[in-house]
Write a protein that holds these residues in place. Structure first.
Motif, PDB file in Angstrom:
ATOM      1  N   ASP A 153       0.858  -1.182   0.000  1.00 44.62           N
ATOM      2  CA  ASP A 153       0.000   0.000   0.000  1.00 44.62           C
ATOM      3  C   ASP A 153       0.898   1.237   0.000  1.00 44.62           C
ATOM      4  O   ASP A 153       1.553   1.549   0.998  1.00 44.62           O
ATOM      5  N   PHE A 154       0.937   1.937  -1.129  1.00 41.55           N
ATOM      6  CA  PHE A 154       1.831   3.086  -1.263  1.00 41.55           C
ATOM      7  C   PHE A 154       1.556   4.154  -0.211  1.00 41.55           C
ATOM      8  O   PHE A 154       2.483   4.789   0.303  1.00 41.55           O
ATOM      9  N   ALA A 183      10.401   3.408  -3.870  1.00 42.82           N
ATOM     10  CA  ALA A 183      11.197   2.806  -4.944  1.00 42.82           C
ATOM     11  C   ALA A 183      12.015   1.640  -4.404  1.00 42.82           C
ATOM     12  O   ALA A 183      12.127   0.584  -5.044  1.00 42.82           O
ATOM     13  N   GLY A 184      12.578   1.820  -3.224  1.00 42.22           N
ATOM     14  CA  GLY A 184      13.367   0.759  -2.613  1.00 42.22           C
ATOM     15  C   GLY A 184      12.528  -0.451  -2.268  1.00 42.22           C
ATOM     16  O   GLY A 184      12.976  -1.601  -2.411  1.00 42.22           O
ATOM     17  N   VAL A 185      11.292  -0.220  -1.788  1.00 39.86           N
ATOM     18  CA  VAL A 185      10.398  -1.332  -1.467  1.00 39.86           C
ATOM     19  C   VAL A 185      10.072  -2.122  -2.732  1.00 39.86           C
ATOM     20  O   VAL A 185      10.079  -3.363  -2.730  1.00 39.86           O
ATOM     21  N   ILE A 186       9.770  -1.418  -3.812  1.00 40.43           N
ATOM     22  CA  ILE A 186       9.478  -2.109  -5.078  1.00 40.43           C
ATOM     23  C   ILE A 186      10.681  -2.922  -5.531  1.00 40.43           C
ATOM     24  O   ILE A 186      10.563  -4.098  -5.896  1.00 40.43           O
ATOM     25  N   ASP A 187      11.841  -2.300  -5.509  1.00 34.85           N
ATOM     26  CA  ASP A 187      13.050  -2.995  -5.965  1.00 34.85           C
ATOM     27  C   ASP A 187      13.349  -4.232  -5.119  1.00 34.85           C
ATOM     28  O   ASP A 187      13.790  -5.258  -5.638  1.00 34.85           O
ATOM     29  N   GLY A 206      -1.306  14.954  -3.889  1.00 37.57           N
ATOM     30  CA  GLY A 206      -0.234  14.970  -2.902  1.00 37.57           C
ATOM     31  C   GLY A 206       1.119  15.000  -3.579  1.00 37.57           C
ATOM     32  O   GLY A 206       1.255  15.537  -4.685  1.00 37.57           O
ATOM     33  N   ASP A 207       2.109  14.405  -2.933  1.00 34.31           N
ATOM     34  CA  ASP A 207       3.492  14.524  -3.376  1.00 34.31           C
ATOM     35  C   ASP A 207       4.056  13.275  -4.044  1.00 34.31           C
ATOM     36  O   ASP A 207       5.191  13.297  -4.525  1.00 34.31           O
ATOM     37  N   LEU A 208       3.327  12.178  -4.068  1.00 35.70           N
ATOM     38  CA  LEU A 208       3.891  10.943  -4.614  1.00 35.70           C
ATOM     39  C   LEU A 208       4.008  11.027  -6.139  1.00 35.70           C
ATOM     40  O   LEU A 208       3.102  11.535  -6.822  1.00 35.70           O
ATOM     41  N   ASP A 209       5.109  10.497  -6.655  1.00 34.91           N
ATOM     42  CA  ASP A 209       5.364  10.491  -8.101  1.00 34.91           C
ATOM     43  C   ASP A 209       4.847   9.177  -8.666  1.00 34.91           C
ATOM     44  O   ASP A 209       5.578   8.199  -8.817  1.00 34.91           O
ATOM     45  N   PHE A 210       3.551   9.150  -8.984  1.00 36.29           N
ATOM     46  CA  PHE A 210       2.955   7.904  -9.436  1.00 36.29           C
ATOM     47  C   PHE A 210       3.464   7.472 -10.799  1.00 36.29           C
ATOM     48  O   PHE A 210       3.546   6.263 -11.077  1.00 36.29           O
ATOM     49  N   ALA A 211       3.809   8.409 -11.664  1.00 38.39           N
ATOM     50  CA  ALA A 211       4.363   8.019 -12.963  1.00 38.39           C
ATOM     51  C   ALA A 211       5.610   7.170 -12.763  1.00 38.39           C
ATOM     52  O   ALA A 211       5.783   6.119 -13.389  1.00 38.39           O
ATOM     53  N   ARG A 227       8.216   1.801 -12.246  1.00 41.81           N
ATOM     54  CA  ARG A 227       9.033   0.863 -11.471  1.00 41.81           C
ATOM     55  C   ARG A 227       8.315  -0.472 -11.282  1.00 41.81           C
ATOM     56  O   ARG A 227       8.942  -1.541 -11.315  1.00 41.81           O
ATOM     57  N   LEU A 228       7.002  -0.431 -11.059  1.00 42.19           N
ATOM     58  CA  LEU A 228       6.247  -1.678 -10.969  1.00 42.19           C
ATOM     59  C   LEU A 228       6.377  -2.486 -12.254  1.00 42.19           C
ATOM     60  O   LEU A 228       6.585  -3.711 -12.223  1.00 42.19           O
ATOM     61  N   ALA A 229       6.232  -1.801 -13.382  1.00 42.30           N
ATOM     62  CA  ALA A 229       6.345  -2.493 -14.669  1.00 42.30           C
ATOM     63  C   ALA A 229       7.736  -3.070 -14.857  1.00 42.30           C
ATOM     64  O   ALA A 229       7.893  -4.219 -15.287  1.00 42.30           O
ATOM     65  N   ALA A 230       8.749  -2.285 -14.524  1.00 41.82           N
ATOM     66  CA  ALA A 230      10.130  -2.743 -14.699  1.00 41.82           C
ATOM     67  C   ALA A 230      10.435  -3.935 -13.798  1.00 41.82           C
ATOM     68  O   ALA A 230      11.247  -4.801 -14.158  1.00 41.82           O
ATOM     69  N   ALA A 231       9.779  -3.981 -12.642  1.00 43.69           N
ATOM     70  CA  ALA A 231       9.997  -5.086 -11.706  1.00 43.69           C
ATOM     71  C   ALA A 231       9.216  -6.336 -12.092  1.00 43.69           C
ATOM     72  O   ALA A 231       9.345  -7.370 -11.440  1.00 43.69           O
ATOM     73  N   GLY A 232       8.391  -6.230 -13.121  1.00 43.14           N
ATOM     74  CA  GLY A 232       7.627  -7.376 -13.583  1.00 43.14           C
ATOM     75  C   GLY A 232       6.306  -7.593 -12.887  1.00 43.14           C
ATOM     76  O   GLY A 232       5.697  -8.660 -13.021  1.00 43.14           O
ATOM     77  N   TYR A 233       5.821  -6.579 -12.157  1.00 46.87           N
ATOM     78  CA  TYR A 233       4.543  -6.731 -11.473  1.00 46.87           C
ATOM     79  C   TYR A 233       3.404  -6.683 -12.487  1.00 46.87           C
ATOM     80  O   TYR A 233       3.288  -5.740 -13.264  1.00 46.87           O
ATOM     81  N   THR A 234       2.566  -7.703 -12.486  1.00 48.00           N
ATOM     82  CA  THR A 234       1.445  -7.771 -13.423  1.00 48.00           C
ATOM     83  C   THR A 234       0.113  -7.936 -12.701  1.00 48.00           C
ATOM     84  O   THR A 234      -0.899  -8.277 -13.319  1.00 48.00           O
ATOM     85  N   GLY A 235       0.104  -7.708 -11.387  1.00 49.92           N
ATOM     86  CA  GLY A 235      -1.114  -7.872 -10.611  1.00 49.92           C
ATOM     87  C   GLY A 235      -2.021  -6.655 -10.667  1.00 49.92           C
ATOM     88  O   GLY A 235      -1.839  -5.747 -11.486  1.00 49.92           O
TER      89      GLY A 235
END
Length: 287
Positions: A202-203, A214-218, A241-246, A251-259
């Motif tokens: 949960d971001f 970013a570190g959690v995703i990685d 807010g301040d989160l950089d969702f783009a 990063r999710l895509a690069a990590a292979g997350y498809t959920g």
């Protein structure tokens, strides 16, 4: 409002959207929310435990919920086990000795309801620390109850989700770092041998705890079973807010997350239907 899907490589994951109907469309009665979600273009939704403090609602109550989703043509993809969110404070029951029997009574009911609605993920809130039991005793109880829940979820082909909450809003909750939740995920999988316990990332909660998203995703994307989003501060829609969702989506895509990615925010204007401008309509229908 910030366009978080402007660049194709940063787009919200196509076909992954779910809308949490316990927080969005909260201005409507629960049974009217699936139709409102459908009108906004969503085909999948998730829920906190929808029957308040009752772990075993009547068949008639469950049938009403099934009918609301069926009539709207919206699939329920995720459901919380008994979470006691009706008290206004997220806490969960599975690690609390005085609440353990209520949690266990709820598990078969929640699993059957999830199966009937097509849900493939069940979320188990770990619970608050209490004064009449040691952390070690609570953790031992939690593991036993999570194993019980994981086995029940596995019986319908579902995953068991374990999530971190944030310490400012849930100061007594036991899991307030990604690392702590991942440790529990690994213990449950080791105990069951099923591999169906997963981390609910949960971001909003992680950001409010000051974690490096970013570190959690990685570090942990291979253990993600679900992602939920809200901006921080404020818990509003992306762009408030301040989160950089783009960057986070990339990063999710690069990590292979498809959920799936669940929208679990409070609309900044108080009107849920007006809070989806950041997400093009063609990306709201789930696969």
């Amino acid at each position: 409002m910030t366009d978080v899907t402007a660049a194709p490589e940063h787009a919200f994951p196509d076909g992954s959207a779910t809308v949490n109907l316990s927080i969005l469309f909260g201005e409507l009665p629960l049974l009217e929310r699936p139709a409102a979600a459908a009108a906004a273009g969503f085909t999948a939704a998730e829920l906190w435990w929808p029957f308040g403090l009752d772990p075993t609602p009547s068949p008639a109550q469950q049938d009403e919920l099934r009918k609301a989703f069926g009539d709207a043509g919206v699939r329920l993809t995720g459901l919380n086990f008994l979470d006691d969110l009706a008290t206004g404070v997220a806490k969960g029951t599975l690690s609390v000795p005085t609440e353990s029997e209520r949690f266990r009574a709820n598990v078969p009911v929640a699993v059957a309801l999830a199966e009937s609605l097509g849900a493939t993920a069940l979320n188990a809130l770990y619970g608050n620390r209490v004064l009449d039991s040691t952390p070690e005793e609570q953790d031992e109880l939690a593991l036993a109850n999570l194993v019980f829940a994981a086995e029940a979820a596995h019986s319908i082909g579902a995953v068991l989700l374990i999530e971190t909450l944030n310490k400012p809003e849930a100061p007594d909750y036991a899991l307030v770092t990604a690392e702590a939740a991942i440790e529990v995920v690994d213990k449950v999988n080791a105990a069951t041998g099923l591999g169906n316990a997963r981390f609910l990332c949960d971001f909003y909660h992680l950001a409010k705890n000051g974690e490096d998203l970013a570190g959690v995703i990685d570090a942990y994307a291979d253990r993600f079973g679900h992602v939920q989003i809200a901006d921080n501060p404020g818990r509003g829609e992306p762009g408030t807010g301040d989160l950089d969702f783009a960057d986070l989506f990339a990063r999710l895509a690069a990590a292979g997350y498809t959920g799936r990615v669940g929208l679990e925010y409070r609309p900044s204007t108080g009107v849920s239907a007006d809070s989806f401008e950041w997400l093009p309509r063609e990306l709201r229908a789930a696969r």
